[in-house]
Write an enzyme that holds these catalytic residues in place. Sequence first.
Site, short mmCIF file in Angstrom:
data_model
loop_
_atom_site.label_atom_id
_atom_site.label_comp_id
_atom_site.label_asym_id
_atom_site.label_seq_id
_atom_site.Cartn_x
_atom_site.Cartn_y
_atom_site.Cartn_z
N GLY A 1 -40.97 17.65 6.04
CA GLY A 1 -39.79 18.49 6.25
C GLY A 1 -38.66 18.06 5.34
N HIS B 1 -30.52 17.55 10.88
CA HIS B 1 -29.93 17.36 9.54
C HIS B 1 -28.88 18.43 9.27
CE1 HIS B 1 -31.99 14.12 7.50
NE2 HIS B 1 -33.18 14.58 7.82
N CYS C 1 -37.92 9.67 7.78
CA CYS C 1 -37.05 10.64 7.13
C CYS C 1 -37.01 10.35 5.63
CB CYS C 1 -35.66 10.53 7.73
SG CYS C 1 -34.49 11.66 6.95
N LEU C 2 -37.11 11.41 4.82
CA LEU C 2 -37.09 11.21 3.36
C LEU C 2 -35.78 10.58 2.90
CD1 LEU C 2 -38.80 14.49 2.06
CD2 LEU C 2 -39.77 12.18 2.13
N HIS D 1 -35.91 17.70 14.04
CA HIS D 1 -35.37 16.71 13.08
C HIS D 1 -34.61 17.43 11.95
CE1 HIS D 1 -35.91 12.87 10.62
NE2 HIS D 1 -35.60 13.76 9.68
N GLU D 2 -35.20 18.50 11.42
CA GLU D 2 -34.55 19.22 10.31
C GLU D 2 -33.28 19.94 10.79
OE1 GLU D 2 -35.46 18.24 7.54
OE2 GLU D 2 -37.34 17.40 8.28
N GLN E 1 -29.92 17.45 2.58
CA GLN E 1 -30.44 16.15 2.16
C GLN E 1 -30.47 16.03 0.64
OE1 GLN E 1 -34.13 16.34 4.83
NE2 GLN E 1 -33.87 14.15 4.45
#
Length: 155
Positions: free
Chosen positions: A31, A125, A79-80, A121-122, A36
């Site tokens: 994701g 963000h 998380c990226l 999660h997204e 981000q």
Amino acid sequence: MKATPITDFGAKTKSLAQSLLDTMYDAQGIGLAANQVGIVKKMAVMDCSRGETKPDPYILVNPEIVRSFDIENEEEEGCLSFPSHFAKISRPVAVDIRFQDTDGTWHEEHFNGIKSRCAQHEIDHLNGTLFIDHCSLIKRRIIVQKMTRLNSLKG
Ligand code: NI
């Protein structure tokens, strides 16, 4: 930072979606939210197939959670934006998400399992919440210390 709603459904929005998907696949993530990568727009992409089944890409424009199940479970999450940091986070096991596609058409879909977790999660963000905000204070302190050390190494 909290992302702003997308109102333009032209070529720009479509190419943003494509580059988010490309970036996510390159980074081998499941994701990615636009903010981000510094674009403060309400768009996220996800694909929870992890290459194990056929691709299952989602483009979520202006997504919001319209229903959350009462039951939560705890799973390790990454998380990226925080490479190699993982934390156990409790979330509702299933959610209904309302979102637009890149043409502006609204959809509502029920997500459970990993898709539910990833979508939540997204959306966090996009609302300016980082996954470490869900962590315990101690875990959060450890992650922040590690990130500070990493950043100081980068100079
Ligand atoms: Ni993330």
